[in-house]
Scaffold this motif. Sequence first.
Motif, PDB file in Angstrom:
ATOM      1  N   ARG A  55       0.847  -1.189   0.000  1.00 10.16           N
ATOM      2  CA  ARG A  55       0.000   0.000   0.000  1.00 10.16           C
ATOM      3  C   ARG A  55       0.885   1.242   0.000  1.00 10.16           C
ATOM      4  NH1 ARG A  55      -4.722   0.582   4.399  1.00 10.16           N
ATOM      5  NH2 ARG A  55      -2.987   1.031   5.803  1.00 10.16           N
ATOM      6  N   GLY A  56       0.503   2.210  -0.817  1.00 12.94           N
ATOM      7  CA  GLY A  56       1.285   3.447  -0.879  1.00 12.94           C
ATOM      8  C   GLY A  56       0.819   4.277  -2.059  1.00 12.94           C
ATOM      9  N   PRO A  57       1.393   5.459  -2.220  1.00 11.29           N
ATOM     10  CA  PRO A  57       0.946   6.353  -3.290  1.00 11.29           C
ATOM     11  C   PRO A  57       1.252   5.819  -4.686  1.00 11.29           C
ATOM     12  CG  PRO A  57       2.906   7.225  -2.202  1.00 11.29           C
ATOM     13  CD  PRO A  57       2.464   6.051  -1.399  1.00 11.29           C
ATOM     14  N   GLN A  58       2.105   4.767  -4.752  1.00 13.00           N
ATOM     15  CA  GLN A  58       2.481   4.237  -6.073  1.00 13.00           C
ATOM     16  C   GLN A  58       1.497   3.203  -6.598  1.00 13.00           C
ATOM     17  OE1 GLN A  58       3.828   3.395  -3.084  1.00 13.00           O
ATOM     18  NE2 GLN A  58       5.731   2.284  -3.398  1.00 13.00           N
ATOM     19  N   VAL A  59       0.496   2.814  -5.800  1.00 17.75           N
ATOM     20  CA  VAL A  59      -0.488   1.831  -6.285  1.00 17.75           C
ATOM     21  C   VAL A  59      -1.280   2.448  -7.448  1.00 17.75           C
ATOM     22  CG1 VAL A  59      -2.596   0.564  -5.694  1.00 17.75           C
ATOM     23  CG2 VAL A  59      -0.677   0.605  -4.086  1.00 17.75           C
ATOM     24  N   MET A  60      -1.434   1.671  -8.517  1.00 15.23           N
ATOM     25  CA  MET A  60      -2.122   2.160  -9.726  1.00 15.23           C
ATOM     26  C   MET A  60      -3.531   2.669  -9.428  1.00 15.23           C
ATOM     27  SD  MET A  60      -3.471  -1.203 -11.713  1.00 15.23           S
ATOM     28  CE  MET A  60      -4.366  -2.497 -10.862  1.00 15.23           C
TER      29      MET A  60
ATOM     30  N   ALA B 136     -10.662  -4.429  -8.939  1.00 13.84           N
ATOM     31  CA  ALA B 136     -11.120  -4.828  -7.602  1.00 13.84           C
ATOM     32  C   ALA B 136     -10.520  -6.173  -7.190  1.00 13.84           C
ATOM     33  CB  ALA B 136     -12.640  -4.892  -7.571  1.00 13.84           C
ATOM     34  N   ALA B 137     -10.144  -6.990  -8.174  1.00  7.40           N
ATOM     35  CA  ALA B 137      -9.568  -8.295  -7.844  1.00  7.40           C
ATOM     36  C   ALA B 137      -8.128  -8.173  -7.339  1.00  7.40           C
ATOM     37  CB  ALA B 137      -9.618  -9.210  -9.060  1.00  7.40           C
ATOM     38  N   VAL B 138      -7.443  -7.049  -7.612  1.00  2.00           N
ATOM     39  CA  VAL B 138      -6.056  -6.927  -7.117  1.00  2.00           C
ATOM     40  C   VAL B 138      -5.862  -5.820  -6.089  1.00  2.00           C
ATOM     41  CG1 VAL B 138      -4.774  -7.970  -9.025  1.00  2.00           C
ATOM     42  CG2 VAL B 138      -5.336  -5.567  -9.130  1.00  2.00           C
ATOM     43  N   VAL B 139      -6.699  -4.773  -6.118  1.00  2.00           N
ATOM     44  CA  VAL B 139      -6.578  -3.714  -5.119  1.00  2.00           C
ATOM     45  C   VAL B 139      -7.810  -3.813  -4.221  1.00  2.00           C
ATOM     46  CG1 VAL B 139      -6.273  -1.247  -4.695  1.00  2.00           C
ATOM     47  CG2 VAL B 139      -5.445  -2.232  -6.848  1.00  2.00           C
ATOM     48  N   ASP B 140      -7.596  -4.142  -2.929  1.00  2.00           N
ATOM     49  CA  ASP B 140      -8.758  -4.369  -2.063  1.00  2.00           C
ATOM     50  C   ASP B 140      -9.324  -3.044  -1.539  1.00  2.00           C
ATOM     51  OD1 ASP B 140      -7.297  -3.625   0.206  1.00  2.00           O
ATOM     52  OD2 ASP B 140      -6.732  -5.686   0.681  1.00  2.00           O
ATOM     53  N   ALA B 141     -10.392  -3.149  -0.761  1.00  2.00           N
ATOM     54  CA  ALA B 141     -11.123  -1.954  -0.330  1.00  2.00           C
ATOM     55  C   ALA B 141     -10.266  -1.028   0.522  1.00  2.00           C
ATOM     56  CB  ALA B 141     -12.372  -2.374   0.437  1.00  2.00           C
ATOM     57  N   GLU B 142      -9.227  -1.585   1.190  1.00  7.08           N
ATOM     58  CA  GLU B 142      -8.344  -0.741   2.018  1.00  7.08           C
ATOM     59  C   GLU B 142      -7.139  -0.228   1.246  1.00  7.08           C
ATOM     60  OE1 GLU B 142      -9.108  -3.899   4.116  1.00  7.08           O
ATOM     61  OE2 GLU B 142     -10.914  -2.705   4.441  1.00  7.08           O
ATOM     62  N   GLY B 143      -7.131  -0.481  -0.070  1.00 12.98           N
ATOM     63  CA  GLY B 143      -6.043   0.071  -0.881  1.00 12.98           C
ATOM     64  C   GLY B 143      -4.808  -0.799  -0.980  1.00 12.98           C
TER      65      GLY B 143
END
Length: 531
Positions: free
Chosen positions: A380-385, A396-403
């Motif tokens: 998790r961080g500002p670099q997540v797409m 949604a399958a790779v980035v969960d609700a909490e980022g």
Amino acid sequence: MVFRSEFPDVPDVDLPIHEAVLSPAAGYGDRTALIDGLTGERVSYARLAASVERVAAGLAEAGVRKGDVVALFSPNSIAYPAAYYGASRAGATVTTVSSLSTPGELAGQLGDSDARWLITVSPFLPTARAAADLLAAAGRPLTGTVVLDGAEGHPSLADLLAATGPAPEPAVDPREDIAVLPYSSGTTGLPKGVMLTHRSIATNLAQTDALYRPAVGERVLAVLPFFHIYGLTALLNQPLRCGATVVVLPRFDLETFCRAVEQHRVQGLVVAPPIVLALARHPLVDRFDLSSVEYLLCAAAPLDQELAAACARRLNLPHLLQGYGMTELSPVTHVVSPTDPAPSPGSVGRLVPSTELRVTALDGSGDDLGPGERGELLIRGPQVMKGYFGRPCDTAAVVDAEGWLHTGDIGYVDERGYLFVVDRVKELIKYKGYQVAPAELEAVLLGHPWIADAAVIGVADADGTECPKAFVVRVPGTGLTGEEVADYVAGRVAPYKKVRAVEFVDAVPRSAAGKILRRELRAREADRAGA
Ligand code: 4UU
């Protein structure tokens, strides 16, 4: 537990990528930004900055508008940065295309990304034309094609540079607008457009500073392709932002590579494992003076430790450095710093600032694990797409609700905070650092009239290189051979995606829902390798 970077947080960088990289360039003036590793031609920082303004003006005159997608389909060259930053400066999103793409692959990316413009080079024009024809036939013609080195009927780089109007002033919102749209298959399925905002890329460069920041005037060799996020970041954005000098080569050839190092007294090598293999083993290396090399950074695929040690000895380096990243992470999360006196051997480095890591259990519980324990890596961080273009479900399958981004990689963190990547749970195959999506090859295989079913996984060859292997079910009564299968695929995909082993099976193991049970195929291979 959540692992946090030991470095102080960095604030988000809300600048368009061309500004984040090139506004410091004004201060570097006549210093050399780029050297053509074949011809020796040089481009100063001042000239690069001026070219970017002119290219933006030229593209705007041609009709490029904010938010348009411009596809960049070119090998590495000293013209590439002018096109890339120029398109960004004009407000466009750049989708970088593999220079090895077939017409079908190029058309696929152009269509999926809604690209209206193509920037290419004359040797690629036949592929570009064939792709444009496919698109036109599908009712989605391109608006224009720029051919950097010139071709009848197309504007060239020189034409763009000759633009006399002012550069446009698009209102770019770095937090939301997409700077780059590279393609990655991620953890499953077909290649997808990865939406990387200006902010996520610019911030990732600032995050990387803590561990990897070439010095002003430092010479780095750029042979990894700029179309892949690794080359784009580690060999263009970061070194140019830091005032380094990038020696550019269009493709890897060991002799040319060594000659460029010797001639230009290259200090920094940024490579993928096959180059380490060549440098460690090939006799030709001894003919060159490579004593200028101060560090070698390797990433994009697993690096064998004996090989790394052999390469380090040959280059007279204390050890090789590794980094870890992923297109969906803009891309960097871990690096071994060139100034680190004692990194844990074999590790891919420490967390960059403002980044959190979790290691979660693979037993289905998803429990958080501690140091020394192996699990899936979540970041998790500002670099997540921002997400996959036009594919909210895949996102949604790779980035969960909490980022948290679920990387599909398996690894562990040692007591000192160094990460080790040991395996993958995702489908993705990395052939020499290039992405190969099994789903894409399976679709190609199923197009063969004599193939009833097919599955593809990665297997290691004698050198330890991961290679695509196809398990094929023949249509009964056909005499299909392995060679025919391999040739069929080779005729339809980029060379690095070729199927390099074929096995005929009675059935492909599938779940009740029809999903290929890759784990079973992998276990079968492992049993055989162990037997
Ligand atoms: C084992 O390969 C990349 C990006 C690499 C990169 C970029 C800038 C590394 C350091 C840097 O500074 O992106 P993709 O999207 O093509 O592939 C990502 C996948 C990872 O999920 C992992 O499976 O490539 C694999 N990978 C590695 N595997 C990447 N780096 C490593 C590594 N060891 N060092």
